[in-house]
Design a protein around this motif. Structure first.
Motif, PDB file in Angstrom:
ATOM      1  N   PHE A 275       0.814  -1.208  -0.007  1.00 46.93           N
ATOM      2  CA  PHE A 275       0.012  -0.138  -0.067  1.00 46.93           C
ATOM      3  C   PHE A 275       0.949   1.321  -0.015  1.00 46.93           C
ATOM      4  CE2 PHE A 275      -2.599   3.296   1.886  1.00 46.93           C
ATOM      5  CZ  PHE A 275      -3.870   3.131   1.250  1.00 46.93           C
ATOM      6  N   GLY A 276       0.650   2.282  -0.937  1.00 49.18           N
ATOM      7  CA  GLY A 276       1.510   3.378  -1.087  1.00 49.18           C
ATOM      8  C   GLY A 276       2.507   3.251  -1.883  1.00 49.18           C
ATOM      9  N   ASP A 277       2.993   2.256  -2.368  1.00 45.55           N
ATOM     10  CA  ASP A 277       3.975   2.145  -3.383  1.00 45.55           C
ATOM     11  C   ASP A 277       3.938   2.705  -4.472  1.00 45.55           C
ATOM     12  OD1 ASP A 277       5.556   0.643  -1.331  1.00 45.55           O
ATOM     13  OD2 ASP A 277       5.219  -1.508  -2.192  1.00 45.55           O
ATOM     14  N   LYS A 278       5.140   3.476  -5.278  1.00 51.22           N
ATOM     15  CA  LYS A 278       4.949   3.944  -6.415  1.00 51.22           C
ATOM     16  C   LYS A 278       5.940   3.228  -7.336  1.00 51.22           C
ATOM     17  CE  LYS A 278       5.692   8.298  -9.129  1.00 51.22           C
ATOM     18  NZ  LYS A 278       6.064   9.753  -8.693  1.00 51.22           N
ATOM     19  N   LEU A 279       5.139   2.501  -8.133  1.00 49.65           N
ATOM     20  CA  LEU A 279       5.720   1.549  -9.000  1.00 49.65           C
ATOM     21  C   LEU A 279       6.357   2.346 -10.191  1.00 49.65           C
ATOM     22  CD1 LEU A 279       4.001  -1.702  -8.539  1.00 49.65           C
ATOM     23  CD2 LEU A 279       5.722  -1.019  -7.460  1.00 49.65           C
ATOM     24  N   ASP A 280       7.425   1.840 -10.950  1.00 51.51           N
ATOM     25  CA  ASP A 280       8.063   2.275 -12.158  1.00 51.51           C
ATOM     26  C   ASP A 280       8.048   1.313 -13.232  1.00 51.51           C
ATOM     27  OD1 ASP A 280       9.445   4.551 -13.624  1.00 51.51           O
ATOM     28  OD2 ASP A 280      10.870   2.950 -13.633  1.00 51.51           O
ATOM     29  N   VAL A 281       7.623   1.678 -14.418  1.00 50.96           N
ATOM     30  CA  VAL A 281       7.637   0.641 -15.302  1.00 50.96           C
ATOM     31  C   VAL A 281       8.994   0.280 -15.666  1.00 50.96           C
ATOM     32  CG1 VAL A 281       6.644   0.155 -17.857  1.00 50.96           C
ATOM     33  CG2 VAL A 281       5.294   1.390 -16.389  1.00 50.96           C
TER      34      VAL A 281
ATOM     35  N   ARG B 161      10.306  -3.609 -15.675  1.00 47.45           N
ATOM     36  CA  ARG B 161      11.011  -4.168 -16.911  1.00 47.45           C
ATOM     37  C   ARG B 161      12.329  -4.746 -16.512  1.00 47.45           C
ATOM     38  NH1 ARG B 161      11.355  -0.230 -21.041  1.00 47.45           N
ATOM     39  NH2 ARG B 161      12.238  -2.433 -22.193  1.00 47.45           N
ATOM     40  N   ASN B 162      13.087  -4.082 -15.922  1.00 48.52           N
ATOM     41  CA  ASN B 162      14.355  -4.465 -15.494  1.00 48.52           C
ATOM     42  C   ASN B 162      14.418  -5.680 -14.503  1.00 48.52           C
ATOM     43  OD1 ASN B 162      17.479  -4.204 -15.621  1.00 48.52           O
ATOM     44  ND2 ASN B 162      17.323  -3.363 -13.515  1.00 48.52           N
ATOM     45  N   ASP B 163      13.596  -5.439 -13.580  1.00 51.37           N
ATOM     46  CA  ASP B 163      13.478  -6.477 -12.557  1.00 51.37           C
ATOM     47  C   ASP B 163      12.993  -7.943 -13.072  1.00 51.37           C
ATOM     48  OD1 ASP B 163      14.109  -4.558 -10.558  1.00 51.37           O
ATOM     49  OD2 ASP B 163      12.327  -4.355  -9.747  1.00 51.37           O
TER      50      ASP B 163
ATOM     51  N   PRO C 200       9.422  -3.075 -24.482  1.00 54.75           N
ATOM     52  CA  PRO C 200       8.628  -1.891 -23.649  1.00 54.75           C
ATOM     53  C   PRO C 200       7.120  -1.817 -24.413  1.00 54.75           C
ATOM     54  CG  PRO C 200      10.212  -0.960 -25.025  1.00 54.75           C
ATOM     55  CD  PRO C 200      10.658  -2.395 -25.298  1.00 54.75           C
ATOM     56  N   MET C 201       6.910  -2.332 -25.692  1.00 54.99           N
ATOM     57  CA  MET C 201       5.457  -2.313 -26.311  1.00 54.99           C
ATOM     58  C   MET C 201       4.763  -3.534 -25.722  1.00 54.99           C
ATOM     59  SD  MET C 201       4.139  -2.533 -30.284  1.00 54.99           S
ATOM     60  CE  MET C 201       5.758  -1.867 -30.902  1.00 54.99           C
ATOM     61  N   THR C 202       5.390  -4.527 -25.795  1.00 51.07           N
ATOM     62  CA  THR C 202       4.621  -5.788 -25.263  1.00 51.07           C
ATOM     63  C   THR C 202       4.343  -5.328 -23.585  1.00 51.07           C
ATOM     64  OG1 THR C 202       5.769  -7.074 -26.378  1.00 51.07           O
ATOM     65  CG2 THR C 202       4.780  -8.301 -24.837  1.00 51.07           C
ATOM     66  N   THR C 203       5.136  -4.978 -23.099  1.00 48.51           N
ATOM     67  CA  THR C 203       5.118  -4.518 -21.583  1.00 48.51           C
ATOM     68  C   THR C 203       3.719  -3.691 -21.389  1.00 48.51           C
ATOM     69  OG1 THR C 203       7.457  -4.863 -21.130  1.00 48.51           O
ATOM     70  CG2 THR C 203       5.808  -3.828 -19.231  1.00 48.51           C
TER      71      THR C 203
ATOM     72  N   PHE D 190      -3.319  -1.948  -9.688  1.00 51.89           N
ATOM     73  CA  PHE D 190      -2.690  -1.458 -11.063  1.00 51.89           C
ATOM     74  C   PHE D 190      -2.135   0.075 -11.025  1.00 51.89           C
ATOM     75  CE2 PHE D 190      -6.969  -1.519 -12.049  1.00 51.89           C
ATOM     76  CZ  PHE D 190      -7.232  -0.123 -12.696  1.00 51.89           C
ATOM     77  N   TRP D 191      -3.135   0.713 -10.172  1.00 49.71           N
ATOM     78  CA  TRP D 191      -2.848   2.097 -10.407  1.00 49.71           C
ATOM     79  C   TRP D 191      -1.426   2.580  -9.638  1.00 49.71           C
ATOM     80  CZ3 TRP D 191      -6.684  -0.443  -7.936  1.00 49.71           C
ATOM     81  CH2 TRP D 191      -6.380  -0.733  -6.517  1.00 49.71           C
ATOM     82  N   ARG D 192      -0.806   1.668  -9.107  1.00 49.69           N
ATOM     83  CA  ARG D 192       0.583   2.127  -8.418  1.00 49.69           C
ATOM     84  C   ARG D 192       1.614   2.339  -9.622  1.00 49.69           C
ATOM     85  NH1 ARG D 192       0.000  -2.379  -3.741  1.00 49.69           N
ATOM     86  NH2 ARG D 192      -1.674  -1.476  -2.481  1.00 49.69           N
ATOM     87  N   ILE D 193       1.345   1.437 -10.703  1.00 48.60           N
ATOM     88  CA  ILE D 193       2.338   1.554 -11.721  1.00 48.60           C
ATOM     89  C   ILE D 193       1.990   2.607 -12.963  1.00 48.60           C
ATOM     90  CG2 ILE D 193       1.547  -0.227 -13.002  1.00 48.60           C
ATOM     91  CD1 ILE D 193       4.599  -1.063 -13.146  1.00 48.60           C
ATOM     92  N   PHE D 194       0.773   3.001 -12.785  1.00 46.14           N
ATOM     93  CA  PHE D 194       0.153   3.909 -13.986  1.00 46.14           C
ATOM     94  C   PHE D 194       0.312   5.455 -13.648  1.00 46.14           C
ATOM     95  CE2 PHE D 194      -1.672   0.180 -15.820  1.00 46.14           C
ATOM     96  CZ  PHE D 194      -1.988   0.403 -16.931  1.00 46.14           C
ATOM     97  N   GLU D 195       1.071   5.983 -14.318  1.00 45.61           N
ATOM     98  CA  GLU D 195       1.499   7.234 -14.124  1.00 45.61           C
ATOM     99  C   GLU D 195       0.107   8.118 -14.474  1.00 45.61           C
ATOM    100  OE1 GLU D 195       3.552   9.491 -12.556  1.00 45.61           O
ATOM    101  OE2 GLU D 195       4.748   7.614 -11.937  1.00 45.61           O
ATOM    102  N   PRO D 196      -0.622   8.928 -14.030  1.00 46.30           N
ATOM    103  CA  PRO D 196      -1.953   9.371 -14.566  1.00 46.30           C
ATOM    104  C   PRO D 196      -1.606  10.299 -15.979  1.00 46.30           C
ATOM    105  CG  PRO D 196      -1.828   9.808 -12.190  1.00 46.30           C
ATOM    106  CD  PRO D 196      -0.490   9.256 -12.596  1.00 46.30           C
ATOM    107  N   LYS D 197      -0.421  10.874 -16.123  1.00 44.78           N
ATOM    108  CA  LYS D 197      -0.103  11.684 -17.120  1.00 44.78           C
ATOM    109  C   LYS D 197       0.283  11.089 -18.075  1.00 44.78           C
ATOM    110  CE  LYS D 197       0.164  16.030 -14.618  1.00 44.78           C
ATOM    111  NZ  LYS D 197       1.118  17.044 -14.180  1.00 44.78           N
TER     112      LYS D 197
END
Length: 97
Positions: free
Chosen positions: A11-17, A21-23, A35-38, A65-72
């Motif tokens: 809860f509260g984690d901000k994930l980065d695409v 992908r690297n992980d 990146p496209m398939t991801t 899923f909202w933790r990894i989606f940047e709103p912009k």
């Protein structure tokens, strides 16, 4: 794999695409991930879980899923249900503060 990765966040984690992908590349002994398939599979995860949420209205039963989606981001713009759900849940989890 993508849904499992997101489900392992707290809860509260901000994930980065890019980090995800690297992980995943490291976990599966690969040099990189596409990146496209991801992006395609991230959208599938979001759409599937939103539909699941709409049916039961129980947020704790779906992948956050909202933790990894940047709103912009362009990816958020492509969600069929819009980005308000993402923004609302990021506010609840104080992700963008």
């Amino acid at each position: 794999m993508i849904q499992e990765y997101i489900n392992n966040s707290e809860f509260g984690d901000k994930l980065d695409v890019k980090t995800m992908r690297n992980d995943l590349a490291i976990e599966f002994n690969e040099d990189f991930t596409c990146p496209m398939t991801t992006g395609i599979f991230l959208k599938i995860v979001a759409e599937y879980n939103y539909e699941k949420y709409k049916g039961k209205k129980e947020i704790d039963l779906i992948c956050p899923f909202w933790r990894i989606f940047e709103p912009k981001s362009k990816l958020s713009e492509k969600l069929t249900f819009g980005k308000k759900f993402v923004i609302k849940n990021r506010v609840v989890e104080k992700i963008d503060n």
